[in-house]
Write an enzyme that holds these catalytic residues in place. Structure first.
Site, PDB file in Angstrom:
ATOM      1  N   TRP A  30      87.493  92.618  44.751  1.00 27.59           N
ATOM      2  CA  TRP A  30      86.403  92.333  44.442  1.00 27.59           C
ATOM      3  C   TRP A  30      86.567  90.876  43.760  1.00 27.59           C
ATOM      4  CZ3 TRP A  30      85.053  90.554  39.615  1.00 27.59           C
ATOM      5  CH2 TRP A  30      83.445  90.267  39.203  1.00 27.59           C
ATOM      6  N   SER A  96      93.120  96.135  45.070  1.00 27.13           N
ATOM      7  CA  SER A  96      92.159  95.944  43.838  1.00 27.13           C
ATOM      8  C   SER A  96      91.197  97.037  44.024  1.00 27.13           C
ATOM      9  CB  SER A  96      91.797  94.634  43.708  1.00 27.13           C
ATOM     10  OG  SER A  96      91.414  94.340  42.359  1.00 27.13           O
ATOM     11  N   MET A  97      89.813  96.633  43.930  1.00 32.79           N
ATOM     12  CA  MET A  97      88.771  97.560  43.988  1.00 32.79           C
ATOM     13  C   MET A  97      88.709  98.383  45.423  1.00 32.79           C
ATOM     14  SD  MET A  97      84.676  96.587  44.267  1.00 32.79           S
ATOM     15  CE  MET A  97      83.389  98.030  44.585  1.00 32.79           C
ATOM     16  N   ASP A 225      99.956  90.826  35.907  1.00 33.25           N
ATOM     17  CA  ASP A 225      98.566  91.072  36.685  1.00 33.25           C
ATOM     18  C   ASP A 225      97.700  91.013  35.263  1.00 33.25           C
ATOM     19  OD1 ASP A 225      96.129  92.037  37.486  1.00 33.25           O
ATOM     20  OD2 ASP A 225      97.059  93.253  38.708  1.00 33.25           O
TER      21      ASP A 225
END
Length: 277
Positions: A30, A96-97, A225
């Site tokens: 995302w 990620s997402m 991160d």
């Protein structure tokens, strides 16, 4: 590019390589699109795999809907793509997402048709700070993201991608053109999809589902991160998933698929090609 027709929308996807080879499905993060896999797709195809990547609904060139951005609905889209292409022995790679679709797919549809999974800079198992997840992102910070998406989405997205790469004037981790490209992709995504997909990854807790994963798993996360802290994601996922290989990049930001693309490609291909994993 091809389209997968669902009930009231279409999903855009690409399908490269030998159609008889083992399929690898790439699920983007995302608020980007399948184009974020630009540096991984050629290497996967050249290694002899069939590589498929798709745009999540509302992102890239996929249609947007008003509802159904929860992970059950998103995993259903993934299942529909696998079914439509009649794929077997699938390798799922979520960034990620996208890690949420991978894990929810297994919890909803089982491990049987999945060969391996990889979680790259993933939100798994959860992002939000809770009483039993002290390293997560505080609720007030998540509320701030929602507010900005509702009131000043474009300004938020411009700043977001700098954090995505841990970029600053003194630490230019990516080019100006990369930031501009990401902003263009993200800004053209559906505003409602951007907001509702964000609510999905903010609220999801996959800790119980991680224990349902039986297939070999690769986890890669960067210590730098700033988007999904390693303590709440990679570190926990590695403890919860029984058959996991965990690789930490000491200096990598969230967007390590760009900043550390050569290292990621090497580690990912080693995992994909390892018949013992």
């Amino acid at each position: 590019m091809a389209k997968l027709t669902r009930n009231d929308y279409k999903l855009n996807y690409v399908d490269y390589g030998d159609k008889h080879a083992q399929p690898v499905i790439l699920i983007h993060g995302w608020p980007l699109s399948l184009q974020s896999w630009e540096y991984q797709i050629p290497k996967i195809v050249e290694a002899g795999f069939r590589c498929i990547a798709y745009d999540r609904k509302g992102f890239g060139k996929s249609c947007a809907t008003w509802e159904k951005y929860d992970y059950n609905a998103l995993a259903e889209d993934l299942h529909a793509l696998i079914d439509e292409l009649q794929l077997n022995n699938v390798i799922l790679v979520g960034f990620s997402m996208g890690g949420g679709e991978v894990v929810r797919y297994i919890s909803n549809y089982g491990n049987q048709n999945i060969s391996k999974i990889a979680l790259i800079s993933s939100i798994i198992p959860l992002v939000k700070k809770t009483d039993d997840n002290e390293h997560g992102v505080p609720q007030e910070d998540l509320d701030g993201i929602v507010h900005q998406l509702e009131t000043n989405r474009l300004e938020f997205l411009e700043d977001f991608h700098k954090g995505f790469y841990s970029y600053s004037t003194l630490k230019k981790t990516v080019s100006k053109q990369q930031l501009e490209f990401d902003f263009s992709v993200a800004s053209h995504a559906s505003p409602i999809a951007t907001l509702k997909a964000a609510l999905s990854w903010m609220d999801a807790d996959f800790r119980t589902e991680c224990r349902m994963i039986e297939v070999p798993t690769l986890i890669i996360h960067g210590k730098d991160d700033q988007t999904v802290p390693i303590e709440t994601a990679g570190d926990q996922a590695a403890k919860l998933i029984s058959n996991a290989k965990y690789i930490i990049y000491d200096d990598a930001p969230h967007g390590l698929n760009i900043t550390h693309k050569d290292q990621l490609n090497m580690d990912l291909l080693e995992f994909l090609l390892d018949v013992k994993s």
